[in-house]
Design a protein around this motif. Structure first.
Motif: not given
Length: 260
Positions: A62-87
């Protein structure tokens, strides 16, 4: 020492890594569509533990999948908050022949920055595509298209002279060329031949679209015909691939009826 498969069918380390990467892509593909469709309330993706349960996979996958989306600029992983869609990517349908402003009107305001206009002597290929006599001038228009202030595409357009010259007196900054062409021609547009492929951003395109040099762009090549079949508008459109998603509905043709 390289590990090999045993008779019991145990995976090698390389096999395990490949399977984890494959599974991460599968998870990312599903999440990507959900992000782009705005499926997550407030833009917050489910917690990692919830995604592990939903996809039946490991936390590392799951973390690898979220890293793929972060590299595409679609999400940001925010410590203490979680993963947010940003684009978000804007949908561009391929089933109807519409200008960009007509296609995206519900998503915001399309602005046209007209960079170049005028008559040029076209190449043999462009003359052939537009069915104009060799070396006969055509109208060339270059525009940057922005949506809600952000660069979306760089459009290079070639138009047959008899229809293109009247266009030069129109307000190209506020109107789609398709709408103007129909008015000038006195008939509707009929069909278009479309090719879509990925190209790397050359230095000029990258600077124009405020994209990294070498970034992948979506290149849409479109030859548009009037309702009577005459080709009148040849376009080469470079879209920022991180801001638009092409979609359409495909139908499998019925096979020809067997001979009686």
């Amino acid at each position: 020492m390289t590990r090999t498969n045993s008779a019991a069918g145990r995976l090698t380390l390389a096999d395990a890594r490949r399977l984890r990467a494959d599974r991460a892509r599968q998870v990312a593909d599903v999440l990507r569509r959900q992000v782009l469709d705005g499926r997550f309330e407030g833009g917050a993706l489910p917690a990692e533990a919830a995604l592990v349960r939903e996809f039946g996979t490991s936390r590392n996958t799951v973390r690898d999948a979220l890293d793929l989306l972060r590299a595409e600029g679609l999400v940001e992983r925010c410590p203490g908050v979680g993963t947010l869609a940003v684009a978000a990517k804007y949908p561009h349908g391929l089933e109807r022949l519409l200008g960009l402003a007509e296609t995206l009107r519900e998503h915001g305001e399309v602005e046209n920055e007209v960079r170049t206009t005028g008559l040029i002597t076209p190449s043999t290929e462009i003359s052939a595509r537009l069915r104009t006599p060799p070396r006969e001038p055509v109208v060339y228009i270059e525009r940057i298209r922005r949506l809600n202030g952000l660069p979306l595409s760089l459009d290079l357009t070639y138009i047959a002279r008899d229809l293109g010259e009247p266009l030069l007196g129109e307000d190209l900054a506020r109107n789609d060329i398709f709408v103007l062409l129909e008015r000038i021609a006195g008939q509707r547009l009929g069909r278009a031949q479309v090719t879509l492929e990925a190209v790397n951003a050359d230095p000029h395109s990258a600077a124009t679209l405020d994209a990294p040099r070498g970034a992948a762009l979506l290149m849409l090549e479109r030859l548009t015909h009037l309702a009577d079949g005459r080709p009148v508008d040849l376009e080469f459109i470079r879209f920022r691939g991180d801001r638009i998603a092409m979609s359409g509905t495909l139908r499998r043709p019925f096979p020809d009826a067997p001979p009686s």
